[in-house]
Motif scaffolding. Sequence first.
Motif, short mmCIF file in Angstrom:
data_model
loop_
_atom_site.label_atom_id
_atom_site.label_comp_id
_atom_site.label_asym_id
_atom_site.label_seq_id
_atom_site.Cartn_x
_atom_site.Cartn_y
_atom_site.Cartn_z
N GLU A 128 0.83 -1.20 0.00
CA GLU A 128 0.00 0.00 0.00
C GLU A 128 0.87 1.26 0.00
O GLU A 128 0.59 2.22 -0.71
CB GLU A 128 -0.93 0.00 1.21
CG GLU A 128 -1.92 1.15 1.20
CD GLU A 128 -2.85 1.15 2.41
OE1 GLU A 128 -3.69 2.07 2.48
OE2 GLU A 128 -2.74 0.26 3.29
N ARG A 129 1.94 1.25 0.80
CA ARG A 129 2.84 2.40 0.82
C ARG A 129 3.48 2.61 -0.54
O ARG A 129 3.56 3.73 -1.04
CB ARG A 129 3.92 2.21 1.90
CG ARG A 129 3.40 2.44 3.31
CD ARG A 129 4.52 2.40 4.34
NE ARG A 129 5.03 1.06 4.56
CZ ARG A 129 4.49 0.16 5.37
NH1 ARG A 129 3.42 0.45 6.07
NH2 ARG A 129 5.04 -1.03 5.50
N ALA A 130 3.93 1.53 -1.17
CA ALA A 130 4.56 1.63 -2.49
C ALA A 130 3.57 2.16 -3.53
O ALA A 130 3.92 3.02 -4.35
CB ALA A 130 5.11 0.27 -2.92
N ALA A 131 2.34 1.68 -3.50
CA ALA A 131 1.33 2.13 -4.46
C ALA A 131 0.99 3.60 -4.25
O ALA A 131 0.87 4.37 -5.21
CB ALA A 131 0.07 1.27 -4.33
N ASN A 132 0.85 4.03 -3.00
CA ASN A 132 0.53 5.43 -2.72
C ASN A 132 1.70 6.35 -3.08
O ASN A 132 1.49 7.45 -3.60
CB ASN A 132 0.11 5.61 -1.26
CG ASN A 132 -1.28 5.08 -1.01
OD1 ASN A 132 -2.11 5.02 -1.91
ND2 ASN A 132 -1.55 4.68 0.22
N LEU A 133 2.92 5.91 -2.82
CA LEU A 133 4.08 6.70 -3.21
C LEU A 133 4.14 6.84 -4.73
O LEU A 133 4.41 7.92 -5.26
CB LEU A 133 5.38 6.09 -2.69
CG LEU A 133 6.65 6.83 -3.09
CD1 LEU A 133 6.65 8.26 -2.54
CD2 LEU A 133 7.88 6.07 -2.61
N LYS A 134 3.86 5.76 -5.42
CA LYS A 134 3.85 5.79 -6.89
C LYS A 134 2.83 6.81 -7.40
O LYS A 134 3.09 7.56 -8.34
CB LYS A 134 3.54 4.40 -7.44
CG LYS A 134 3.61 4.30 -8.93
CD LYS A 134 3.39 2.87 -9.40
CE LYS A 134 3.51 2.80 -10.91
NZ LYS A 134 3.34 1.42 -11.39
N LEU A 135 1.67 6.87 -6.75
CA LEU A 135 0.63 7.82 -7.14
C LEU A 135 1.09 9.26 -6.89
O LEU A 135 0.93 10.12 -7.76
CB LEU A 135 -0.65 7.53 -6.37
CG LEU A 135 -1.88 8.32 -6.80
CD1 LEU A 135 -2.30 7.93 -8.21
CD2 LEU A 135 -3.01 8.08 -5.82
N VAL A 136 1.68 9.53 -5.73
CA VAL A 136 2.16 10.88 -5.43
C VAL A 136 3.26 11.27 -6.41
O VAL A 136 3.28 12.39 -6.93
CB VAL A 136 2.66 11.00 -3.97
CG1 VAL A 136 3.27 12.38 -3.72
CG2 VAL A 136 1.53 10.75 -3.00
N LYS A 137 4.17 10.35 -6.70
CA LYS A 137 5.24 10.63 -7.67
C LYS A 137 4.65 10.94 -9.04
O LYS A 137 5.11 11.86 -9.72
CB LYS A 137 6.21 9.45 -7.77
CG LYS A 137 7.17 9.36 -6.63
CD LYS A 137 8.15 8.22 -6.87
CE LYS A 137 9.22 8.16 -5.81
NZ LYS A 137 10.23 7.12 -6.11
N ALA A 138 3.65 10.19 -9.45
CA ALA A 138 3.02 10.43 -10.75
C ALA A 138 2.39 11.81 -10.79
O ALA A 138 2.43 12.50 -11.81
CB ALA A 138 1.98 9.35 -11.05
N TRP A 139 1.82 12.26 -9.68
CA TRP A 139 1.21 13.59 -9.61
C TRP A 139 2.28 14.67 -9.68
O TRP A 139 2.14 15.64 -10.40
CB TRP A 139 0.40 13.71 -8.32
CG TRP A 139 -0.15 15.08 -8.09
CD1 TRP A 139 -1.10 15.71 -8.86
CD2 TRP A 139 0.20 15.98 -7.06
NE1 TRP A 139 -1.36 16.97 -8.33
CE2 TRP A 139 -0.58 17.15 -7.23
CE3 TRP A 139 1.08 15.93 -5.98
CZ2 TRP A 139 -0.49 18.24 -6.37
CZ3 TRP A 139 1.16 17.01 -5.13
CH2 TRP A 139 0.38 18.15 -5.33
N VAL A 140 3.37 14.50 -8.97
CA VAL A 140 4.43 15.52 -8.93
C VAL A 140 5.19 15.59 -10.24
O VAL A 140 5.52 16.67 -10.70
CB VAL A 140 5.41 15.26 -7.76
CG1 VAL A 140 6.63 16.15 -7.85
CG2 VAL A 140 4.71 15.46 -6.43
N VAL A 141 5.47 14.48 -10.83
CA VAL A 141 6.46 14.48 -11.90
C VAL A 141 6.02 14.00 -13.25
O VAL A 141 6.83 14.02 -14.18
CB VAL A 141 7.70 13.66 -11.50
CG1 VAL A 141 8.29 14.17 -10.24
CG2 VAL A 141 7.37 12.21 -11.35
N GLY A 142 4.82 13.56 -13.41
CA GLY A 142 4.45 13.08 -14.72
C GLY A 142 5.31 11.91 -15.14
O GLY A 142 5.09 10.81 -14.72
N GLU A 143 6.35 12.16 -15.86
CA GLU A 143 7.20 11.09 -16.38
C GLU A 143 8.43 10.82 -15.53
O GLU A 143 9.40 10.24 -16.00
CB GLU A 143 7.61 11.41 -17.82
CG GLU A 143 6.45 11.45 -18.78
CD GLU A 143 5.65 10.15 -18.80
OE1 GLU A 143 6.26 9.06 -18.84
OE2 GLU A 143 4.41 10.23 -18.76
N GLY A 144 8.47 11.28 -14.30
CA GLY A 144 9.54 10.90 -13.39
C GLY A 144 10.77 11.78 -13.38
O GLY A 144 11.81 11.38 -12.91
#
Length: 157
Positions: A112-128
């Motif tokens: 769950e932590r990994a999935a939520n972090l992935k979501l926040v990263k996607a919001w902040v950075v688009g393509e990373g």
Amino acid sequence: MAILAGAVVALPAVAADVTYRNDIAPMFKKLCADCHFAENNAPSMAEFKLDEDKYKKQLKVGPRVDTYEHLLQLVDGKSTGALMRRLDDGTNPYAKGKAGNMYKYLGETDAERAANLKLVKAWVVGEGKAWNLNGVGQRGDMPPVTLEQLRQVQTKY
């Protein structure tokens, strides 16, 4: 074949589709409200900075993240990188394997932590390209944030 196509559509949103309103706000309300929402006396970042010792001594109180504007201060405002440093899972080279102090609150399980972090990263950075821990000033061996890094932030409302 039609079942497989439906499964692909049901996958988590791609980076371009992640928004504050639909994805980040509900997650933060669920996970962060107790310590970081105005309704629980969380201060703005400016108030927090004026008297950090006072707020650090209070249990369960940190800078507000209950509005888009408050959250952006921690992403690309005067406190740029603060959100990333605190939520990072420790894989960033500057983290040196140590997760941020708020990473543990991103969920009850590692998945769950990994999935939520992935979501926040996607919001902040688009393509990373913009997930970085850099702040306005130098922190140890981590250089200050650059204008190029700030221009890569893509937080959609």
